[in-house]
Design a protein around this motif. Structure first.
Motif, PDB file in Angstrom:
ATOM      1  N   ILE A  83       0.871  -1.182   0.000  1.00 20.85           N
ATOM      2  CA  ILE A  83       0.000   0.000   0.000  1.00 20.85           C
ATOM      3  C   ILE A  83       0.904   1.227   0.000  1.00 20.85           C
ATOM      4  CG2 ILE A  83      -1.797   1.275   1.234  1.00 20.85           C
ATOM      5  CD1 ILE A  83      -2.554  -1.391   2.601  1.00 20.85           C
ATOM      6  N   SER A  94       2.619  -2.275   4.289  1.00 19.70           N
ATOM      7  CA  SER A  94       1.220  -2.628   4.046  1.00 19.70           C
ATOM      8  C   SER A  94       0.348  -2.536   5.292  1.00 19.70           C
ATOM      9  CB  SER A  94       1.135  -4.050   3.453  1.00 19.70           C
ATOM     10  OG  SER A  94      -0.172  -4.357   3.050  1.00 19.70           O
ATOM     11  N   SER A 138      -2.749  -1.048  -3.703  1.00 16.24           N
ATOM     12  CA  SER A 138      -3.564   0.058  -3.193  1.00 16.24           C
ATOM     13  C   SER A 138      -2.704   1.318  -3.157  1.00 16.24           C
ATOM     14  CB  SER A 138      -4.077  -0.235  -1.781  1.00 16.24           C
ATOM     15  OG  SER A 138      -4.946  -1.344  -1.757  1.00 16.24           O
ATOM     16  N   ALA A 188      -2.605   0.343   6.279  1.00 16.43           N
ATOM     17  CA  ALA A 188      -4.030   0.024   6.259  1.00 16.43           C
ATOM     18  C   ALA A 188      -4.691   0.376   7.590  1.00 16.43           C
ATOM     19  CB  ALA A 188      -4.236  -1.454   5.942  1.00 16.43           C
ATOM     20  N   LYS A 216     -11.012 -10.496   3.813  1.00 17.71           N
ATOM     21  CA  LYS A 216     -10.274  -9.328   3.338  1.00 17.71           C
ATOM     22  C   LYS A 216     -10.255  -9.315   1.810  1.00 17.71           C
ATOM     23  CE  LYS A 216      -8.599  -7.891   7.418  1.00 17.71           C
ATOM     24  NZ  LYS A 216      -8.786  -6.545   8.004  1.00 17.71           N
ATOM     25  N   ASP A 217      -9.966  -8.145   1.245  1.00 14.40           N
ATOM     26  CA  ASP A 217      -9.767  -8.071  -0.199  1.00 14.40           C
ATOM     27  C   ASP A 217      -8.582  -8.946  -0.603  1.00 14.40           C
ATOM     28  OD1 ASP A 217     -11.848  -6.313  -0.436  1.00 14.40           O
ATOM     29  OD2 ASP A 217     -10.617  -4.543  -0.805  1.00 14.40           O
ATOM     30  N   ASP A 269      -5.834  -8.868  -2.165  1.00 18.60           N
ATOM     31  CA  ASP A 269      -4.684  -8.090  -2.644  1.00 18.60           C
ATOM     32  C   ASP A 269      -3.437  -8.824  -2.189  1.00 18.60           C
ATOM     33  OD1 ASP A 269      -6.455  -6.216  -3.604  1.00 18.60           O
ATOM     34  OD2 ASP A 269      -6.108  -4.762  -2.009  1.00 18.60           O
ATOM     35  N   SER A 272      -6.800  -0.577  -6.144  1.00 10.98           N
ATOM     36  CA  SER A 272      -7.650   0.217  -5.258  1.00 10.98           C
ATOM     37  C   SER A 272      -7.024   1.586  -5.040  1.00 10.98           C
ATOM     38  CB  SER A 272      -7.830  -0.489  -3.914  1.00 10.98           C
ATOM     39  OG  SER A 272      -8.495  -1.735  -4.080  1.00 10.98           O
ATOM     40  N   LYS A 326      -7.831  -4.105   3.771  1.00 12.42           N
ATOM     41  CA  LYS A 326      -6.500  -4.174   3.180  1.00 12.42           C
ATOM     42  C   LYS A 326      -5.448  -4.555   4.227  1.00 12.42           C
ATOM     43  CE  LYS A 326      -8.231  -2.459  -0.659  1.00 12.42           C
ATOM     44  NZ  LYS A 326      -8.383  -3.283  -1.883  1.00 12.42           N
TER      45      LYS A 326
END
Length: 396
Positions: free
Chosen positions: A63, A338, A97, A342, A357-358, A360, A127, A350
């Protein structure tokens, strides 16, 4: 219904889970276990996609909370404006993300254009969110205020502003309290983080404005997300340590070697070691890339002398450096690229590999940590080191 099965990966969620299969249905992680039977899944859906991750460690997608997705720059004139970034750059960097933002130029650069670029990238595969505001005060907005941007626009999750920088507007403490209060109220009313993401320059006042607000108001320290804090300045480092000890999040900028004589920063991995030696929890430390932003160079008189462009790939390079050179654990490296991000930004789906969870997920070569596969919201964007999903106007 789309079904994806990631087979035999060594899973870090970020905690080490060992060798597992991960079943993804549509965009979500549906089931995690050993030896999920492909025959049963094939009976459900003949179009099931299988990724062989048997020689990989499988981790949450990175992320990046600081990327100039629609371009930045201009300090040296119009020819130094950086162009918008393309989807494949994120895919190659393992970033699933991203939070987009404006930089020095909040006048010719538009928040509306930034919002549309974020929507485009999301439709293409990853995302996205954005910060309202830019360097200056009063903050530019899409609607009539910071508050209404946060409440009315789904993708706005916080505010960007600059402090302690010769290019900033140098707001007073009272002015900074005002914008922070707006961001906080907007976040509360919209169910978002409402963080104030602060570009920190190199001026002597450093974090003093933040300390004033924390001491004299009831605004919680987690409301702030100061970045570019890995600078070679003893007084600023002392302030950063103090900020971390009282519960603040510390964001470091990737992509600096720290070894050139002209460098004003130290590598994130080395900075994290020093912070942890001073009692700062790694769960309060994050890394971002400043990707696609301009990297202007100024001489001692603050005169512009050159420009380069930051790469989003620096985030994964710092992940590798943390593990290979600085000897951090995989779990620790995941936290700063990450999981912690989040948590701070309240991106609840995330930053972890868990049921619900997504989906990813990135799979890395166990030996080199090179990115092998990238999955974003259940869609395969990279397979066997080859990008398989490009942006709308990219050549495949």
């Amino acid at each position: 219904m789309s079904i994806l099965l990631i087979k035999d990966g060594d899973v870090y969620a970020p905690e080490h889970q060992g060798e597992k299969d991960i079943l993804v249905i549509n965009e979500k992680i549906f089931f995690i276990d050993q030896n999920i039977l492909t025959s049963a899944l094939n009976a459900m859906d003949k179009n099931i996609k299988i990724i062989d991750a048997s020689k990989c460690m499988v981790i949450p997608g990175h992320i990046d909370q600081h990327v100039h997705i629609n371009g930045a720059g201009g300090e040296g004139g119009p020819q130094y404006r950086t162009p918008p970034i393309q989807l494949s750059e994120f895919v190659k960097a393992g970033i699933t993300s991203v939070v987009g933002l404006l930089g020095t130029d909040g006048f010719a650069r538009s928040l509306k254009a930034l919002l549309m670029k974020a929507r485009a990238l999301e439709q293409e595969g990853i995302s996205t969110w954005i910060y309202t505001g830019a360097y200056e005060y009063p903050s530019p907005t899409i609607t009539e205020s910071i508050l209404s941007d946060l409440i009315l626009i789904d993708k706005v999750i916080g505010l960007k502003i600059a402090l302690s920088d010769h290019r900033a507007s140098h707001p007073t403490v009272d002015e900074f309290i005002k914008v922070t209060s707006e961001a906080r109220a907007g976040g509360i009313l919209a169910g978002k983080a409402g963080v104030v993401h602060i570009h920190m320059g190199g001026e002597k006042q450093g974090l003093n404005c933040l300390f004033d607000i924390i001491r004299n108001t009831e605004i919680p320290i987690e409301q702030f997300a100061p970045t570019h804090l890995n600078k070679k300045d003893e007084e600023l480092f002392r302030q950063v340590v103090e900020f971390g000890k009282i519960g603040g999040y510390i964001d470091l900028t990737a992509g600096v070697s720290g070894e050139e004589k002209s460098s004003h920063s130290i590598k994130p991995g080395k900075a994290i070691k020093e912070l942890m030696k001073n009692g700062i929890s790694i769960e309060k430390i994050t890394i971002s890339s400043d990707g696609n932003g301009s990297l202007p160079k100024f001489n001692e008189k603050k005169e512009f002398v050159g420009m380069s462009i930051a790469s989003v790939s620096s985030l994964h390079q710092e992940f590798i450096n943390m593990v290979k050179e600085e000897k951090f654990s995989i779990k620790e490296a995941i936290h700063v690229t990450s999981t912690n991000i989040a948590k701070h930004l309240k991106l609840d789906k995330k930053g972890e590999i868990r049921v619900g969870k997504d989906a990813d997920i990135i799979a890395l070569d166990k030996d080199t940590l090179k990115i092998k596969h990238v999955i974003a919201r259940g869609k395969v964007l990279m397979e066997d080191e080859e990008v398989v999903k490009f942006g709308t106007f990219e050549k495949e």
